[in-house]
Design an enzyme around this catalytic site. Structure first.
Site, mmCIF file in Angstrom:
data_model
loop_
_atom_site.group_PDB
_atom_site.id
_atom_site.type_symbol
_atom_site.label_atom_id
_atom_site.label_comp_id
_atom_site.label_asym_id
_atom_site.label_seq_id
_atom_site.Cartn_x
_atom_site.Cartn_y
_atom_site.Cartn_z
ATOM 1 N N ASN A 203 0.849 -1.192 0.000
ATOM 2 C CA ASN A 203 0.000 0.000 0.000
ATOM 3 C C ASN A 203 0.885 1.242 0.000
ATOM 4 O O ASN A 203 1.644 1.461 0.911
ATOM 5 C CB ASN A 203 -0.870 -0.015 1.261
ATOM 6 C CG ASN A 203 -1.853 1.149 1.266
ATOM 7 O OD1 ASN A 203 -1.699 2.107 0.514
ATOM 8 N ND2 ASN A 203 -2.850 1.061 2.108
ATOM 9 N N CYS A 208 -5.233 1.406 -1.059
ATOM 10 C CA CYS A 208 -5.790 0.047 -0.924
ATOM 11 C C CYS A 208 -7.015 -0.147 -1.807
ATOM 12 O O CYS A 208 -7.314 -1.246 -2.210
ATOM 13 C CB CYS A 208 -6.089 -0.301 0.518
ATOM 14 S SG CYS A 208 -6.739 1.055 1.456
ATOM 15 N N HIS A 455 -10.811 1.878 4.692
ATOM 16 C CA HIS A 455 -9.887 0.869 4.185
ATOM 17 C C HIS A 455 -10.647 -0.037 3.219
ATOM 18 O O HIS A 455 -11.809 -0.340 3.441
ATOM 19 C CB HIS A 455 -9.374 0.085 5.392
ATOM 20 C CG HIS A 455 -8.305 -0.892 5.042
ATOM 21 N ND1 HIS A 455 -7.135 -0.501 4.429
ATOM 22 C CD2 HIS A 455 -8.219 -2.241 5.209
ATOM 23 C CE1 HIS A 455 -6.381 -1.580 4.244
ATOM 24 N NE2 HIS A 455 -7.018 -2.640 4.699
ATOM 25 N N ASP A 472 -5.850 -8.287 1.504
ATOM 26 C CA ASP A 472 -5.843 -7.043 2.274
ATOM 27 C C ASP A 472 -4.448 -6.438 2.171
ATOM 28 O O ASP A 472 -3.567 -6.741 2.974
ATOM 29 C CB ASP A 472 -6.207 -7.362 3.726
ATOM 30 C CG ASP A 472 -6.352 -6.094 4.565
ATOM 31 O OD1 ASP A 472 -6.037 -5.010 4.046
ATOM 32 O OD2 ASP A 472 -6.762 -6.193 5.734
#
Length: 1118
Positions: A203, A208, A455, A472
């Protein structure tokens, strides 16, 4: 990410950064140095580990405004078996906002490598109106490096400390924390590739949302294959070619063992870092990226891939009911936007999508030659694409609140989606019914957080098997279907009752993480789309390039691993001094980062290293003499002494330890080479204790130029007079030219450069090895004026204090307008004079400057007062950082005059016309409200010459104050409140003994978060009510006053509101009986409410009440 109703402040949400508290300078607050832990903290150890994984903690802080401590910790509370506490900075963590964080209370005692994950919200309660409480939520993986996390700019201190706002009541503040703990696997040792076979993406700031989209696209193999087949060449640069950057990224995702960086790709988009850090909308990015690729695929073997995969078509139709007329229009789509609000699942959204709208009454359809007709209007689908992308409308504009809100409602989506259901009700008549539109869920993109950030991550099942994976950022984990589907539906979770000592009301925790994009793949196409992609699909040059990159990476890794076996030796020579002095540097002798460096094994004998030097510079070993550098107490860095023959037999590693008491892997040397008459190297002269090595710089006051001219050995007992002819020769002057000598002693914090007396010996002048002598021709006194810097000290002072400042117009705070070279010592007057000169302005006092906030990258809220600072340096400093940016404005009157005035923006509401005009009133600070009204009367159109005016304070559609005529205007704040001027109605001037003036406000009801909330809107006003008057009579007067049509007015409801609770009134109710209490906290707490929908267009002037910055649209520039 403010949750609930926005607080009544102009909150700079766009500047919000989530940070660990310690991210800011001069702040490392891990020790608990402020609050002695309360006694109840001691029995924390005895808490059962089965403690529920979520809790609400309330912290009341008394005597808040009298606190003079920098930071404050709450009591410890336990959630999920872990100890937590809230940390606040009552006066801000180097910002003018309250700073607030959640902290792991026992972080210093936890075992190595600990980590824990929590979703949490922090809030400051509004004790007058709970709906204006400020809450922000986030989530974080806590670990030793980041043991606290939260909001540095939680809310402006000005709002918090203003008692009228309701956050500080009886000098107490109430803070709430809601914490939900999730168990996670060890963060640091986890290996995604080993555990799942997949790797994540790094990231780079707030990217993200891009990472989750790229993972989704990568895991559509047909798409990946097409990207690999886009023609690129070995001469392309990934940072300038989107196809190559994407190929490179996909290749690394397929074959790398570690997470992959996206920098090259964002560079190929033409994004600057500011862009990368702005959270864009993922749907926008998806569209722009696909359009770019579609464009780049034209004329290649993969042309049309994007359309083939993602493009579907629908038909918009309008069909008349009473005549035979139908209008249709075919449109293509790459994704569909589905409503979430009011829909329980995807099918309900599709039902809504194809819902038929009736066009009748005032809204009839104009059917060409048939005129106005009743008609039905709708959308039906001609075909769906093999890969169906559904964007769920989780973010919506709320007209009531004039802001964007996130919809966290529960919304279900199936694993299998049948779009042929109910006999193909979504399909148009010309759709091909032989195609079976049965879809399987491939990926779920999730947004966690509020409207102003958060996020993004994705749940994907790459092969459509039963195994789901969560992508993630850098982490990929295996997940079950429940986590990927049900947990992403949104809605609320009821949390269990908590342990004693907490606020025990049961509460629901809104799930802030939920799906906002779904990707489905058509069953009949899945074998074609989930195809095999292997090495042969990847161009040879791409494989070669990436192999090379991999090898370089390995090489760097190896170098890093072996670094302890090597020493870096930096060798400075005369050539470097010649190159650098007067260009890159002015003080000392050399920038060691710009000289030749050698990476040498520590055990190599120094004599062998000299052979390396001989090879590099062509200087035979016997002619090399090396000097060690030393850092002096006055922070200068000079050659100190030559290496001894014994030292030269030692290893490089031993020497480094001699030269460096500090642990540093570098050895810095000066290579002294003597040249003979033929300019060939010769053996260096013997050096005795009596010989001093001096370095010489020459200054030319006419050219303002300093340069290095060489070095000499002198005898300590000798005098400068003996070397003057030699110096003249170095300078290219006549042998008997008169010159002045100065010693450059130091330059931090201030420059010290003193004349050398030519009659004293070098020893008497305290000169030693490595000292620097600057010399120049003397400037005759009569010519002194024509040079800015007539001698060496004045020139070095100038260089030391010189600063290039970038000036920006206050109106365009993102763009540099011009730059000026100034001195740190310039006074306020010097700076504004230079700016006025640059702008061609005669009067510098009309310039107003504002400093730069280094954290928000914006102008500071308050401008610099006239002569309010002494020096330029004071203008540029922000806490402990220094910027090089100033903002300027050109005023219409001189600043000292303006500072004596108060400027107010007043919105004048005309008595009979429906118009509002904003007037800027500028009066001396000691003026009163009466003066404002008199000034206003000269500018506005009154209904009659004797009309009386009054000034009101309106905030969030309520009237908080009618200003007395005698009130001084100095303390009136029009930054957040709207000042409204209006004529006093005749009826209010002639009140009978039992008449009352009441407040009348418009409102609607909003049931956000399962609580009924009253939202006011529109223009509030006063109304006179008479004793015994019924609602029916008052209604008539209100309708006439507001000029509302009968049909619309019939829908309005009337209620008496006290402290936000409505009590609905009937036509026969006597209204005055409700308004009897005199002891209410504020008149605005009891009012007559008009409940109806807010259909009025937004007035521009309301903008300053609740400013909202929208996201910057995504642009890919390449």
């Amino acid at each position: 990410m403010t949750v609930m109703t926005p607080a009544p402040i102009d909150q700079p949400e766009d500047e919000e950064m989530l940070v660990p508290a310690s991210d800011l300078p001069e702040n490392n607050h891990q020790p608990m140095d402020v609050v002695a832990q309360p006694e109840n903290a001691n029995n924390v150890e005895n808490q059962p580990v089965e403690d529920p994984p979520s809790s609400r903690f309330t912290w009341r802080i008394d005597n808040f405004s009298r606190m003079n401590t920098k930071k404050l910790y709450s009591d410890i509370f336990v959630v999920g078996g872990y100890k937590w506490r809230v940390l606040i900075f009552p006066k801000g963590n180097n910002v003018d906002h309250l700073s607030m964080y959640l902290d792991v209370a026992d972080s210093s005692n936890l075992p190595y490598g600990w980590s824990r994950y929590a979703q949490f919200s922090l809030g400051v309660l509004n004790q007058l109106h709970t709906k204006y409480s400020v809450r922000k939520d986030t989530q974080h993986q806590f670990n030793a490096r980041e043991s606290d996390w939260g909001f540095t700019s939680f809310m402006p201190l000005g709002e918090l400390y203003d008692p009228s706002r309701g956050y500080l009541v009886n000098d107490a503040v109430i803070i709430e924390a809601e914490v939900l703990v999730r168990r996670v696997v060890d963060y640091w040792t986890y290996d995604s590739k080993k555990e799942t076979g997949y790797v994540g993406l790094k990231n780079q700031g707030a990217t993200c949302y891009m990472n989750s989209l790229l993972q989704t696209l990568y895991h559509i193999p047909y798409f990946r294959k097409a990207v690999y087949h886009m023609p690129t060449t070995e001469n392309d640069l990934p940072s300038q070619s989107i196809p190559l950057a994407l190929q490179s990224l996909f290749y690394k995702l397929q074959y790398s063992d570690n997470s992959v960086a996206t920098k090259e790709l964002t560079k190929s988009f033409g994004w600057d870092t500011y862009d990368s850090f702005m959270q864009h909308d993922v749907q926008e990015l998806n569209r722009v990226l696909c359009e770019k690729l579609e464009d780049k695929m034209k004329g290649t073997v993969v042309e049309g891939t994007i359309q083939k995969l993602f493009e579907g078509h629908h038909m918009n139709y309008i069909e008349c009911i009473n005549v035979d007329y139908k209008s249709t229009r075919k449109e293509s789509f790459y994704d569909l936007q589905l409503d979430v609000k009011g829909c329980r699942d995807v099918y309900a959204s599709f039902d809504k999508y194809v819902e038929v709208e009736r066009l009748e009454g005032d809204n009839k359809y104009h059917a060409e030659q048939n005129g106005l007709q009743d008609a039905k209007k709708g959308v039906l689908f001609i075909d769906f694409p093999p890969v169906l992308q559904l964007q769920l409308k989780r973010f919506e504009y709320d007209f009531m609140r004039d802001t964007m809100v996130k919809i966290n409602d529960r919304y279900e989506f199936p694993l299998q989606l049948d779009l042929d259901r109910d006999n193909g009700k979504y399909l148009s008549p010309e759709a091909d019914r032989s195609v079976r539109n049965l879809y399987t869920l491939h990926s779920v993109l999730v947004h966690s957080g509020g409207v102003h950030g958060g996020h993004y991550y994705a749940f994907i099942r790459p092969t459509l098997s039963d195994q789901w994976y969560k992508f993630d950022d850098e982490r990929v984990t295996k997940e079950d279907i429940k986590r990927a589907l049900e947990e992403q539906y949104g809605g609320e979770e009821e949390l269990p009752q908590t342990n004693p000592g907490f606020n025990n009301t049961p509460f629901k925790f809104t799930k802030y993480s939920n799906a906002y994009m779904l990707v489905y793949i058509r069953e009949s196409d899945k074998d074609k789309i989930i195809c095999n992609v292997d090495e042969k699909d990847i161009a040879e040059h791409l494989r070669e390039r990436l192999k090379k990159e991999q090898e370089e990476k390995e090489h760097k890794k190896k170098e890093k691993a072996e670094a302890h076996l090597y020493t870096i030796i930096k060798v400075a020579r005369d050539e470097n001094l010649l190159e650098q002095i007067g260009k890159d540097i002015y003080f000392d002798l050399v920038d060691h980062d710009k000289v030749k460096s050698f990476r040498i094994q520590k055990q190599m004998p120094f004599n062998l290293f000299k052979e390396e030097v001989a090879k590099e510079f062509g200087i035979p070993v016997q002619f090399q003499r090396f000097w060690l550098w030393a850092k002096r107490q006055n922070h200068t860095y000079r050659p100190n002494r030559p290496l001894t023959p014994v030292e030269e037999t030692q290893s490089v590693g031993q020497l480094r330890e001699v030269s460096n008491k500090v642990h540093n892997a570098e050895l810095k040397l000066f290579l002294e080479i003597e040249l003979g008459p033929d300019l060939h190297p010769i053996a260096p002269p013997d050096k005795t204790k009596d010989d001093i090595l001096l370095f010489f710089k020459l200054y030319d006051p006419e050219k303002e130029e300093l340069r290095y001219v060489g070095r000499l050995f002198v005898k300590s007992t000798g005098k400068p007079a003996e070397i003057l002819s030699k110096l003249n020769e170095l300078a290219g002057y006549a042998p008997d030219e008169e010159i002045d000598l100065y010693e450059e002693i130091k330059y931090e914090p201030t420059v010290m450069c003193e004349p050398i007396d030519k009659k004293f010996t070098f020893r008497a002048s305290q000169l030693e090895d490595g000292d620097i002598v600057c010399f120049q021709k003397p400037v005759p006194v009569e010519n002194g004026q024509q040079f800015r810097y007539p001698d060496v000290p004045s020139f070095l002072d100038f260089v030391h204090n010189r600063l290039v400042v970038h000036f920006r117009s206050f109106e365009k705070p993102k763009e540099d307008d011009f730059s000026l070279e100034l001195s740190k010592l310039h006074t306020y007057d010097d700076v504004v004079e230079r700016v006025a000169q640059q702008l061609g302005l005669d009067d510098p006092s009309k310039i107003r400057l504002t400093s730069h906030n280094c954290y928000s990258q914006q102008p500071k809220p308050q401008p610099i007062k006239y002569r309010g600072v002494d020096r330029l340096t004071d203008m540029l400093v922000h806490y402990n950082q220094t910027s090089d940016i100033l903002y300027y404005e050109v005023l219409d009157i001189p600043l000292p005059e303006l500072q004596g005035l108060k400027t107010l923006k007043v919105a004048f509401h005309h008595a009979t016309k429906d118009e509002v005009v904003i007037h800027t009133i500028r009066l001396p600070k000691q003026s009163t409200v009466g003066d404002v009204i008199n000034d206003l009367k000269t500018k506005v159109e009154l209904s009659h010459p004797d009309a009386e005016l009054r000034l009101l304070e309106v905030f969030y559609h309520k009237i908080y104050k009618v200003f007395p005529q005698s009130e001084k205007i100095e303390n009136i704040n029009d930054q957040y409140w709207t000042l409204r001027a209006e004529e006093v109605p005749e009826e209010e001037k002639n009140l009978g003994p039992n008449d009352r003036v009441i407040h009348v406000y418009h409102f609607t009801k909003d049931t956000a978060q399962n609580q009924m909330q009253i939202q006011n809107f529109g223009e509030p006003f006063f109304l006179v009510i008479h004793e015994g008057e019924t609602l029916a009579e008052i209604r008539g007067r209100i309708q006439k006053k507001l000029q509302v049509a009968d049909e619309e007015f019939a829908k309005w409801k009337f209620a008496f509101l006290s402290l936000g609770r409505p009590e609905y009134l009937q036509d026969t109710d006597i209204v005055s009986s409700r308004f009897q209490r005199r002891d209410v906290y504020g008149a605005w707490e009891q009012y007559l409410g008009l409940e109806h929908s807010d259909s009025a267009p937004k007035r521009a002037y309301a903008a300053n009440q609740n400013r909202h910055t929208f996201e910057k649209p995504v642009k890919i520039y390449n």
